[in-house]
Enzyme design. Structure first.
Site, PDB file in Angstrom:
ATOM      1  N   CYS A  86       0.835  -1.200   0.000  1.00 57.46           N
ATOM      2  CA  CYS A  86       0.000   0.000   0.000  1.00 57.46           C
ATOM      3  C   CYS A  86       0.874   1.257   0.000  1.00 57.46           C
ATOM      4  O   CYS A  86       1.528   1.543  -0.988  1.00 57.46           O
ATOM      5  CB  CYS A  86      -0.978  -0.038   1.177  1.00 57.46           C
ATOM      6  SG  CYS A  86      -2.353   1.129   1.004  1.00 57.46           S
ATOM      7  N   HIS A 177      -3.640  -4.918   0.874  1.00 55.24           N
ATOM      8  CA  HIS A 177      -3.118  -5.415   2.151  1.00 55.24           C
ATOM      9  C   HIS A 177      -3.263  -6.940   2.211  1.00 55.24           C
ATOM     10  O   HIS A 177      -4.327  -7.449   2.562  1.00 55.24           O
ATOM     11  CB  HIS A 177      -3.874  -4.780   3.322  1.00 55.24           C
ATOM     12  CG  HIS A 177      -3.540  -3.347   3.540  1.00 55.24           C
ATOM     13  ND1 HIS A 177      -2.493  -2.950   4.338  1.00 55.24           N
ATOM     14  CD2 HIS A 177      -4.108  -2.213   3.063  1.00 55.24           C
ATOM     15  CE1 HIS A 177      -2.431  -1.628   4.347  1.00 55.24           C
ATOM     16  NE2 HIS A 177      -3.388  -1.158   3.573  1.00 55.24           N
ATOM     17  N   GLU A 179      -2.068  -8.843   4.430  1.00 52.36           N
ATOM     18  CA  GLU A 179      -2.033  -9.315   5.816  1.00 52.36           C
ATOM     19  C   GLU A 179      -3.406  -9.449   6.453  1.00 52.36           C
ATOM     20  O   GLU A 179      -3.562 -10.157   7.456  1.00 52.36           O
ATOM     21  CB  GLU A 179      -1.165  -8.390   6.675  1.00 52.36           C
ATOM     22  CG  GLU A 179      -1.668  -6.968   6.815  1.00 52.36           C
ATOM     23  CD  GLU A 179      -1.178  -6.066   5.701  1.00 52.36           C
ATOM     24  OE1 GLU A 179      -1.234  -4.841   5.886  1.00 52.36           O
ATOM     25  OE2 GLU A 179      -0.747  -6.576   4.647  1.00 52.36           O
TER      26      GLU A 179
END
EC number: 6.3.5.2
Length: 520
Positions: A86, A177, A179
Site C-alpha cells: 500500500c 493489504h 495481511e
C-alpha cells in the site's frame, strides 16, 4: 537460542493500524521478524540489523506531501528481497523513479478484485487459480507510473499497478493489504515471499520461550520483580515465564480491585498458590479503587485512575517485600497498538490501555513485558509450551480495568453486583450450548439507562444490559457471534428471571471496526 541465531526479517512501520498483522502472518510461517518505525531505520541500523528481507508497511500519509515518511535509500542497496504494501508500494515507486498521484475518483477502500497480467512471478505461485483474487484495498493516492525495471503482474479497476515487481532485484510492491483476512489468499503471497528470501521457518514458540527467558535474565540480573497477576491468560503466562527465568526473585501480586467477575478472586488465589506454587500476595483493595472511581463516568478517566492505583498498590507491596526493581505485566501487541503505535510511529491513537497509558512517566520501577510482541493466540501457544492446562489457556480475555469498562457511566456497588450475576448466567449459557471455545470473548455490559417493564402484575423500572460476543483471530478485528434466536431468547429469559435489577436484554452486533470489543 536467541533472536540472533535466526535470520531476521525487518518490517519498516509507516504507521498502518495493521502493521502488527504483517508480523502475525510471518510468525504463522515461523519467520522471526521485528517491527521498527521508519524514523529509527538509519544506515547504521540497517548495517547492524542485517535483515534477510524487508517489508514496507502501509500508512496514513501521502508520499506526495513534504516530509512524508520514507526509509533510507540505502535499504535498496542491501541486496535482499523487499515487499512494499500500500503506502509501502507508493514510497518504493517514488524513491526508485516512478510517480504517485492524488486519488481523484480512483480511491479504493474495501473489497476489490485483482486480475493477472503477464507471466506469473514466484511471488504469485498459487494465485489467480480462479482467474482473479479478492483483496482488501485502502488507498487514496495511486501509482501512475512504475519505476524503471518494474513490470505489472496484477491490476484492479482503480489500481492499474496493483501488483508490480522488479524480478532482477527481487523488489515487489502491491497496492492492497495481503495481511488482513479480507485478502483470503494473502498468506500464500507471504509464504512465497519468505521462501524466495530463503527463510527456513525455524522460529517457534519453543525458540521464543528460550529467547524471552534469556532476555528476562539479562534485563533483571539479580533484581527483584513484582508481577501484576490478574488471573487472566496474559498475566498468568507472563508470571510462569518469568518464574521459570528467575525463580524466587519473582513475587506475584494479585489485586482485587472490586471489579472482578463472580468468585474470580478466590479462584485465582487458589489456582496459583496451590497448583503453580508461585509466590503470591493477595491484596484486597476494593475500597481504595471504588472510592477513587466514585462519581467518575468518563471512560478515559476511569482507565487512568485504575492504572495509577495499580502502580500505587504495587509500589506499596514492593516495599513490603523489601523492595522490587521491576514491575512485570502481561502487555500484548494489540494493547499497545490501541494506545499508540507500538513503534512510536505515526499510527493514530484509538484508546489508552491500562497497561500503557495509565502508567506515570516517573514510576519507581522499570517494566518487564515479555509478551509485548505477541498476539493472544501466540500467548496461548506459549502457555501450552510452558505446561499450562488447555482449559485455562482457552479462557476468554478479560481487561485489566475489569468490570469498570463494562459499566458505562458511573460505577456503583449495586450495579457491579447486578453485572456479576448477569455475566455469570450468560457465560453459563454459552458453556451449556458448547459455544465457549468458538467465541473469542463474551461478556455482559450494564447500560446506564433504566427501562420500564412488567413482571407479574407489577411495573418495574430496572437496568438494561447488552450481551457481547465476538469471534476473532488476533483481537485486531472482530465480528459478532451469530447466536440463534433460541439461544438469545433463553439467555434473556434467564437473566431477567435470575438477576434482580435487569428487565431488558439486548445483543450487540457491532463488529470491530467500527466498534471496539469492549464498550469502553
Amino acid at each position: 537460542m536467541t533472536q540472533f541465531d535466526h535470520d531476521r526479517l525487518l518490517i519498516i512501520d509507516f504507521g498502518s493500524q495493521v502493521t502488527q498483522l504483517i508480523a502475525r502472518r510471518l510468525r504463522e510461517l515461523n519467520v522471526f521478524c521485528e517491527i521498527h518505525p521508519f524514523q529509527n531505520v538509519t544506515d547504521a541500523f540497517l548495517a547492524d540489523f542485517a535483515p534477510k528481507a524487508v517489508i514496507f508497511s502501509g500508512g496514513p500519509a501521502s508520499v506526495i506531501d513534504a516530509n512524508s515518511p520514507r526509509p533510507p535509500a540505502s535499504v535498496f542497496e542491501l541486496g535482499v528481497p523487499i515487499l512494499g504494501i500500500c503506502y509501502g508500494q507508493q514510497v518504493m515507486m517514488q524513491m526508485l523513479g516512478g510517480m504517485v498521484e492524488r486519488g481523484h475518483g480512483t480511491a479504493e477502500f474495501g473489497r476489490a478484485y485483482v486480475t493477472p497480467q503477464g507471466d506469473r512471478p514466484e511471488l504469485l505461485n498459487g494465485w489467480f487459480l480462479d482467474g482473479r483474487e479478492q483483496v482488501w484495498m485502502s488507498h487514496g493516492d495511486h501509482v501512475s507510473r512504475i519505476a524503471p525495471g518494474f513490470e505489472v503482474y496484477g491490476t484492479s479497476p482503480n489500481a492499474p499497478f496493483a501488483i508490480t515487481a522488479d524480478l532482477a532485484r527481487n523488489f515487489f510492491a502491491v497496492q492492497f493489504h495481503p495481511e488482513v483476512h479480507h485478502t483470503p489468499n494473502g498468506k500464500t503471497l507471504y509464504e512465497n515471499f519468505v521462501r524466495l528470501a530463503g527463510f527456513t521457518g525455524d522460529w517457534t514458540m519453543d525458540a521464543y520461550r528460550e529467547q524471552a527467558i534469556a532476555e528476562i535474565r539479562a534485563q533483571v540480573g539479580d533484581g527483584k520483580v513484582i508481577c501484576a497477576l490478574s488471573g487472566g491468560v496474559d498475566s498468568s503466562v507472563a508470571a510462569v515465564l518469568i518464574h521459570e527465568a528467575i525463580g524466587e526473585q519473582l513475587t506475584c501480586v494479585f489485586v482485587d480491585h472490586g471489579l472482578l467477575r463472580k468468585n474470580e478472586a478466590q479462584e485465582v488465589v487458589t489456582m496459583f498458590r496451590e497448583h503453580y506454587n508461585l509466590p503470591l500476595i493477595h491484596a484486597d483493595e476494593t475500597e481504595l479503587f471504588l472510592s477513587a472511581l466514585d462519581g467518575q463516568s468518563d471512560p478515559e478517566t476511569k482507565r487512568k485512575i485504575i492504572g495509577k492505583l495499580f502502580i500505587d498498590v504495587f509500589e506499596a507491596k514492593a516495599k513490603e517485600i523489601g523492595g522490587a526493581d521491576f514491575l512485570a505485566q502481561g502487555t500484548l501487541y494489540p494493547d499497545v497498538i490501541e494506545s499508540v503505535s507500538f513503534s512510536g510511529g505515526p499510527s493514530v491513537t484509538i484508546k489508552s490501555h491500562h497497561n500503557v497509558g495509565g502508567l506515570p512517566e516517573k514510576m519507581g520501577m522499570k517494566l518487564v513485558e515479555p509478551l509485548r510482541e505477541l498476539f493472544k493466540d501466540e500467548v496461548r501457544a506459549l502457555g501450552h509450551e510452558l505446561g499450562l492446562p488447555a482449559s485455562f489457556i482457552g479462557r476468554h480475555p478479560f481487561p485489566g480495568p475489569g468490570l469498570a469498562i463494562r459499566c458505562p457511566g458511573e460505577i456503583t456497588r449495586p450495579k457491579l453486583e447486578i453485572l456479576r450475576e448477569a455475566d455469570a448466567v450468560y457465560i453459563d449459557q454459552i458453556r451449556k450450548y458448547g459455544l465457549y471455545d468458538e467465541i473469542w470473548q463474551a461478556y455482559v455490559a450494564i447500560l446506564p439507562v433504566r427501562t420500564v417493564g412488567v413482571m407479574g402484575d407489577g411495573r418495574t423500572y430496572d437496568y438494561a444490559c447488552a450481551l457481547r460476543a465476538v469471534t476473532s483471530v488476533d483481537g485486531m478485528t472482530a465480528d459478532y457471534y451469530p447466536f440463534t434466536h433460541e439461544f438469545l431468547g433463553e439467555t434473556a429469559t434467564r437473566i431477567i428471571n435470575e438477576v434482580q435489577g435487569i428487565n431488558r436484554v439486548t445483543y450487540d452486533i457491532t463488529s470491530k471496526p467500527p466498534g471496539t470489543i469492549e464498550w469502553e
